[in-house]
Design an enzyme around this catalytic site. Structure first.
Site, PDB file in Angstrom:
ATOM      1  CD  GLN A 132     -28.353  22.265 -15.471  1.00  0.00           C
ATOM      2  OE1 GLN A 132     -29.259  21.484 -14.941  1.00  0.00           O
ATOM      3  NE2 GLN A 132     -28.490  22.423 -12.895  1.00  0.00           N
ATOM      4  NE  ARG A 291     -31.288  25.056 -15.864  1.00  0.00           N
ATOM      5  CZ  ARG A 291     -31.357  23.927 -16.402  1.00  0.00           C
ATOM      6  NH1 ARG A 291     -31.776  22.917 -16.699  1.00  0.00           N
ATOM      7  NH2 ARG A 291     -32.381  24.586 -18.347  1.00  0.00           N
TER       8      ARG A 291
HETATM    9  N1   CP Z   1     -30.987  19.328 -15.486  1.00  0.00           N
HETATM   10  C1   CP Z   1     -31.757  19.152 -16.880  1.00  0.00           C
HETATM   11  O1   CP Z   1     -31.746  19.458 -17.437  1.00  0.00           O
HETATM   12  O2   CP Z   1     -33.075  18.798 -15.764  1.00  0.00           O
HETATM   13  P1   CP Z   1     -34.379  18.486 -16.953  1.00  0.00           P
HETATM   14  O3   CP Z   1     -33.702  17.582 -17.732  1.00  0.00           O
HETATM   15  O4   CP Z   1     -35.429  18.051 -15.541  1.00  0.00           O
HETATM   16  O5   CP Z   1     -34.718  19.420 -17.661  1.00  0.00           O
END
Ligand code: CP
Ligand code: NVA
Length: 304
Positions: A132, A291
Site C-alpha cells: 500500500q 495499487r
Molecule cells: N487498501 C487495501 O489493502 O485494501 P483491501 O483490504 O481491499 O485489499
C-alpha cells in the site's frame, strides 16, 4: 548465495531498490500495458483476511503483464485444516513463481519466506502493509512532486498502515508526524528503528500539531481487520480516536494544497468526514488505482 527476492517490508529494502520499484510501476502506468514481460509466470495469493484492492490489483496486475494468479483461501485449502505454512511454502514453490500472502501474523509471513524458494510478497499483516505504501508514495508524487523533505501527517490509530508510513518516511526521506492517542501509538521498536536510521518521525497526541502546514494528511480505520477488539472493544477505541477524525477543520490547518489520503476501505463519519474524503483535496481513488501500477513494479522486481 542469494535467495529469492522477497518483498516483506520497506525497512528490509534499501532506498534505491524501492525507488527502482516505483519507477518501474510508473513506467508500466505510462506504457498502458502493451508488453507481457511476465508471460508464463504465476502468482499464488493467500488471503487469511478479506481484501478487495490487494486481491484485484495483484490479479489484474499480473494478468496485464502476461501472467496468471491463483487465489487460495484457508477455508477451501489445506491451510485451513492445519497444513503448516512451511509445507505450503515448499509445495507452492514447485507450482508458482511468487507467493503473495495476507495473513494474521508477521510470523506466518516470515515462515512462508523462510521455506519458499520463490519470492514472497507481504500483502498485509497485523504489523505492516508495504505494498500500500508503494502506491501511496506514487500517488503523493503524482500530485505534489518528490516526497523527499515533504511533511506527511497521520491522524488516528498507530496501526499497520502507520507503521509502514514510518518505514516509508525513512526510506523515502520525508518528515512524518503521527498523531495517535497514547494507548494506540505505533510500536516503540518501529520508532526506535526510525530514530536509529536518522529518520524524521515524531509522535504526538495532538492532531492539530501534527497536521500544521503538512503536505498530506493521512488516516485509516479505527478498528483494523483482526484487531482483538474488533467487536468487543470497538466502542472503547472509538472513544479514544474520536478527537483524531480528519474533518474540514483539521484539513484547514494543513498547507492550502495539502492532499488527503486513505488506503481504503473507509468509514465515513468515523476516521474521516465525507466532506473530506469525497472533497476536492482527496486523492483516494488515484491511490486505489495506483495499487495496480505499484504491484506491477513489485512483481517485476521480485520476478526479475
Ligand atoms: N487498501 C487495501 O489493502 O485494501 P483491501 O483490504 O481491499 O485489499
Ligand atoms: N488497517 C487496515 C488496513 C486495511 C487495508 C486493516 O488492517 O484492516
Amino acid at each position: 548465495m542469494s535467495g529469492p527476492r522477497h518483498f516483506l517490508d520497506l525497512d528490509r529494502l534499501d532506498a534505491g531498490t524501492l525507488r527502482g520499484i516505483l519507477d518501474r510501476g510508473m513506467a508500466c502506468k505510462r506504457a498502458g500495458g502493451a508488453e507481457r514481460p511476465l508471460a508464463g509466470k504465476a502468482l499464488a495469493m493467500i488471503f487469511e483476511k478479506p481484501s478487495t484492492r490487494t486481491r484485484v490489483s495483484f490479479e489484474r496486475g499480473i494478468q496485464q503483464l502476461g501472467g496468471a494468479a491463483i487465489v487460495l483461501e484457508p477455508a477451501s485449502s489445506q491451510l485451513g485444516r492445519g497444513e503448516t505454512v512451511a509445507d505450503t511454502a515448499r509445495v507452492l514453490s514447485r507450482y508458482v513463481d511468487a507467493i503473495m500472502i495476507r495473513t494474521t501474523s508477521e510470523e506466518k509471513l516470515l515462515e512462508m519466506a523462510e521455506h519458499a524458494s520463490v519470492p514472497v510478497i507481504n500483502g498485509l499483516t497485523d504489523r505492516t502493509h508495504p505494498c500500500q505504501l508503494m502506491a501511496d508514495v506514487m500517488t503523493f508524487e503524482e500530485h505534489r512532486g518528490p516526497i523527499k523533505d515533504r511533511v506527511v501527517a497521520w491522524s488516528g490509530d498507530g496501526n499497520n498502515m502507520a507503521t509502514s508510513w514510518i518505514h516509508a518516511a525513512v526510506r523515502f526521506d520525508f518528515e512524518l508526524r503521527l498523531a495517535c492517542p497514547d494507548p494506540l501509538g505505533p510500536p516503540k521498536e518501529m520508532l526506535d528503528w526510525a530514530a536509529a536510521e536518522g529518520g524524521r518521525v515524531v509522535v504526538t497526541p495532538e492532531a492539530e500539531a501534527a497536521v500544521a502546514e503538512a503536505d498530506a494528511v493521512v488516516t485509516d480505520v479505527w478498528v483494523s481487520m483482526g484487531d482483538a477488539e474488533e467487536e468487543a472493544g470497538a466502542k472503547a477505541r472509538h472513544n479514544l480516536l474520536r478527537g483524531y477524525q480528519v474533518d474540514d477543520r483539521l484539513m484547514a490547518l494543513a498547507k492550502p494544497d495539502a492532499i488527503f489520503m486513505h488506503c481504503l476501505p473507509a468509514h465515513r463519519g468515523e476516521e474521516v468526514r465525507a466532506s473530506v474524503i469525497d472533497g476536492p483535496r482527496s486523492v483516494v481513488w488515484d491511490e486505489a488505482e495506483n495499487r495496480l501500477h505499484a504491484q506491477k513494479g513489485i512483481l517485476l522486481w521480485c520476478l526479475a
